[in-house]
Enzyme design. Structure first.
Site, mmCIF file in Angstrom:
data_model
loop_
_atom_site.group_PDB
_atom_site.id
_atom_site.type_symbol
_atom_site.label_atom_id
_atom_site.label_comp_id
_atom_site.label_asym_id
_atom_site.label_seq_id
_atom_site.Cartn_x
_atom_site.Cartn_y
_atom_site.Cartn_z
ATOM 1 C CB SER A 6 41.702 29.865 46.459
ATOM 2 O OG SER A 6 42.379 30.849 45.680
ATOM 3 C CG ASP B 152 39.893 31.113 37.782
ATOM 4 O OD1 ASP B 152 41.002 30.701 37.380
ATOM 5 O OD2 ASP B 152 39.482 30.935 38.941
ATOM 6 C CG HIS C 201 42.007 29.134 41.134
ATOM 7 N ND1 HIS C 201 40.991 30.071 40.986
ATOM 8 C CD2 HIS C 201 42.381 29.178 42.438
ATOM 9 C CE1 HIS C 201 40.746 30.640 42.154
ATOM 10 N NE2 HIS C 201 41.584 30.114 43.058
#
Length: 859
Positions: free
Chosen positions: A235, A411, A414
């Site tokens: 990600s 979070d 990221h």
């Protein structure tokens, strides 16, 4: 009439010393203070009072002129010449601490002698009653003398010559230090870009020793045409993919299933960027990479890979997971190395996390685990080749960026969008700088190869330096042969005075020698990677503190003008000088990002062009000299340095846009006034009809300017014709030239019109230009001063309230003249303001064009 010699002085009392009696220290080599002692003692014997104020004033002005390399003016009278000579002798060369033969003792003798003198009134004060005269004692005069002597010493040692020597020494030392640093740390700016840097402020990333270019959409598409870029990983790599694509297409949205492949293609630009979802370094990622090694058609030009956080999460941070990660990355390392031989391959190291914000199912992802996985990746990938350095490049700079910005994460895992954009721009610089070669992007940009004309220029300057050194050695040997010899009979030295004439060839070679050294310095700064470079980052302190500093210096060095006319030579030099220093600070500090400063600098550039119109119109109007000699003289003066820079730097002529601008406007002024009928002041004085004829010419010029300003197509067709296109094209078109010309299209016309009105009023003796006199009557002068101050402040308020550059630039050509005229009136209406100028600013004004051009020779 000859003066009778003064009677001999009475014998001094026992134990007292006469000021003019030779002391033991008088037999030593003379110090700077001794001539002053002898002169003033002699004046006391003759009963004369030295005009200290005049002597000090003249001496100060002399030292100011010496400080800026100007020759002293001849004295107006014998008394002034004697006063100047006396002060010059007093402040000669040397200081109390550094003179020869016990200067410290000599200065103490001077101060002691001054204290023994009878109290005198201060030379700058008005006559005082006898009862009050004693309050102005010798201490005041001693303090003033010490101040002027100290000021003389400063001006003597800190002159233009000493400043040049200090600058040369500083450049040589810096060059040596940077050369040693490059050899010790390496000269690969790509490696610096990928591994090191710091933040300037909040969002501006500064790589170590090189500059990063901010790519626009058109530049990115031009660089990546017919290219395929692949991002493969988890990600975090997906985030980097989105930020990279938004450089090409800002409208691209982050939507769809995130745990799958995401394609992007710009068919017009033939750019293809893919994201391949492989969150772990495993057999799936290995198979994808293996396909690229076997299929040369599907192989991307750029591969960006990286993964680790999923491995930590799945294995719950266990050591078995790290061992499995090492085995998997060892298996794909040879494949990546094989791809790196023909493609650019980057392995992105894992960024740190903000552990306090991590969710419960991510608590096992700690910075300690991330460091262990990064160390494993670096050691394995760098050891994949035994005999040479690995071709797989480590993208470790994102770690440094994340350390500063991870606290802004939503979070804890990221990165915020600004950090991702910085990493994507670094990737763009790594790949595109060597292709597009941007001026302000020195990272990953190799030194350009020398062209044939650059090699010829280097040979020419080398031969010039060699020739001058030969002349210098010959003259030095001749000077040694003419050393003074001692006469054996008289014991005195006799010297054969032989003035060796300096040939024109030697002077020419010396000039080319200096020019060659300057060009070599410019080349080292701009085209070589010797000196470290840094992006500009604006702060208010970096701009305004140097402005205040030069303002103080400018006020400190002030002198009386030779003439008190409006916009006299000293005043225009001063005007150009302080404007040039402000523009220099503006460019160095990157103040163009601050809109109010940008708009005021635009006014300063317009003021240069205003002076161009004013000066050339005044010359042609008064002199009537339209000969080819005058045209060639001006064109050579404007363009010589730029032509040399274009040859040495391998730059297009339009790169130094201001010189083409003033050159074209000079030709416009010349053609306008030289065309039939040629109207000059001498002809117009005989018949007022010629004034209307000249105004008609200026009216047609204004119409022509308006036509070109609002007809971009016609403008581009004119300047796209050969050979004009070779001079005014930049990056294949003349748009930049049209934009620069249009931005100040009216100000040269305003300068010509102002010169016409001023010279007409001057001819009719409407203006009072005497020393200390206001330009108009008191009422009119006060009214015009009030209007000028209000207009000046109104423009500044408007410039500070502009919303964007496009809006401001649209109005700038019409309103810039308001602040220019307001400044001229404020500077010239009061007689006292018109009678003084700053020699500090005027010195820079004499080389303002060269300093302005030199700013463009470096990023």
């Amino acid at each position: 009439m000859a003066l009778l010699p003064p009677p001999p002085p009475p014998p001094p009392p026992a134990g007292a010393r006469d000021p003019v009696t030779p002391e033991p220290w008088a037999s030593r080599p003379p110090s700077p203070a001794q001539p002053l002692l002898r002169q003033e003692a002699k004046e006391e014997e003759e009963g004369e009072e030295t005009d200290i104020q005049d002597a000090w004033g003249t001496g100060t002005a002399e030292q100011r002129r010496r400080g800026f390399g100007e020759a002293a003016e001849p004295a107006d009278s014998a008394e002034e010449g004697q006063a100047e000579a006396g002060v010059a002798a007093a402040g000669g060369s040397g200081s109390p601490a550094g003179g020869a033969g016990g200067d410290g003792e000599s200065w103490r003798q001077l101060l002691a002698w001054l204290q023994r003198r009878q109290p005198q009134c201060c030379p700058c004060a008005a006559p005082l009653p006898r009862s009050a005269a004693y309050c102005c004692h010798g201490g005041t005069k001693m303090a003033a003398l010490a101040y002027n002597l100290g000021k003389r010493e400063i001006n003597h040692y800190f002159s233009v010559r000493s400043a040049k020597v200090l600058a040369l020494v500083a450049v040589l030392l810096l060059a040596a230090c940077h050369l040693a640093s490059r050899r010790y740390r390496g000269n690969d700016s790509c490696e610096y870009l990928l591994s090191s840097g710091r933040f300037l402020g909040e969002k501006v990333w500064q790589p170590h020793s090189c500059m990063m270019h901010k790519y626009k959409i058109s530049e990115a598409k031009n660089c990546l045409v017919d290219k395929h870029i692949a991002f493969i990983g988890d990600s975090r790599i997906r985030q980097l993919f989105y930020s990279f694509v938004k450089i090409i297409n800002p409208q691209f949205k982050e939507e769809g299933n995130k745990h799958e492949n995401i394609p992007f293609e710009d068919k017009l630009a033939s750019v293809k960027v893919d994201f391949l979802w492989h969150p772990e370094v495993n057999g799936s990622m290995k198979q994808c990479i293996k396909v690229w090694t076997e299929d040369s058609i599907a192989k991307p030009h750029v591969i960006v890979a990286g993964a680790a956080t999923w491995s930590i999460k799945i294995h719950n941070g266990s050591s078995e997971g790290l061992s499995q990660y090492k085995m998997n990355i060892t298996s794909i390392a040879p494949l990546l190395e094989k791809l790196a031989k023909t493609s650019d391959v980057y392995w992105v190291l894992q960024d740190p996390v903000y552990e306090d914000l991590l969710s419960e199912n991510r608590k096992m992802i700690t910075n300690e685990k991330i460091d262990a996985y990064n160390e494993a990746a670096v050691s394995i990938l760098n050891s994949s080749t035994r005999n040479s350095k690995s071709n797989v490049k480590m993208f470790s700079v994102s770690k440094l960026i994340a350390q500063e910005t991870i606290m802004e994460s939503l979070d804890g895992l990221h990165l915020p969008e600004s950090s991702r954009e910085t990493s994507a721009m670094i990737l763009m610089n790594v790949y595109c700088n060597k292709i597009l070669k941007p001026v302000d992007g020195s990272c990953c940009q190799p030194r350009p190869p020398l062209t044939l004309i650059q090699k010829l220029a280097a040979c020419f300057f080398t031969l010039s330096i060699t020739g001058y050194l030969i002349f210098y050695i010959i003259h030095r040997n001749a000077h040694r042969k003419n050393k003074p010899c001692t006469d054996l009979e008289s014991g005195e030295e006799k010297k054969n005075i032989i003035n060796t004439p300096v040939s024109s060839l030697e002077i020419l070679l010396q000039s080319f020698c200096k020019l060659g050294l300057i060009m070599a310095y410019f080349y080292m700064c701009d085209r070589a990677n010797l000196f470290m470079k840094e992006n500009k980052f604006y702060t208010h302190s970096s701009f305004f503190i140097p402005i205040i500093y030069i303002l103080v210096l400018g006020v400190f060095y002030n002198e009386n003008t030779k003439e008190t006319k409006v916009l006299n030579r000293e005043q225009t030099d001063e005007w150009k000088g302080w404007m040039q220093l402000v523009i220099l600070i503006y460019h160095i500090s990157g103040a163009s990002t601050f809109l109010p400063v940008y708009m005021h600098i635009r006014v300063l550039v317009a003021a240069y062009l205003f002076q161009t119109g004013y000066g050339h119109f005044s010359y042609f109007w008064i002199k009537g000299d339209f000969g080819i000699h005058r045209v060639c003289q001006v064109l050579f003066r404007l363009n010589f340095l730029v032509v040399v820079l274009c040859i040495v730097m391998d730059r297009p002529y339009q790169f130094y846009y201001f010189v083409p601008l003033v050159t074209v406007w000079f030709m416009v002024i010349y053609i306008t006034l030289a065309l039939w009928p040629q109207i000059i002041q001498k002809k117009a004085n005989g018949n007022c009809f010629w004034h209307f004829g000249l105004l008609l010419k200026l009216g047609f010029l204004l119409l022509f300017i308006c036509f070109l300003a609002y007809s971009q197509g016609a403008f581009e067709k004119i300047f796209s014709l050969w050979p004009l296109s070779k001079c005014f094209e930049l990056k294949g078109n003349v748009y930049e030239w049209w934009f620069r010309w249009r931005l100040d299209r009216y100000v040269v016309f305003h300068g010509m019109l102002f010169a016409f009105i001023y010279l007409a009023l001057q001819k009719r003796q409407v203006l009072s230009e005497g020393k200390g006199e206001p330009l108009f009557s008191n009422k009119i002068s006060n009214f015009l001063l009030f209007i000028s101050v209000v207009s000046f402040l109104t423009y500044s308020i408007w410039a500070s309230s502009c919303k964007n550059k496009a809006e401001c630039n649209e109005l700038h050509p019409s309103v810039s003249v308001v602040q220019i005229l307001a400044f001229i009136l404020i500077r010239n209406i009061p007689g006292y303001a018109r009678s003084v100028y700053s020699s500090f600013f005027a010195w820079f004004g004499k080389i303002s064009l060269e300093v302005l051009v030199s700013q463009r020779s470096k990023p």
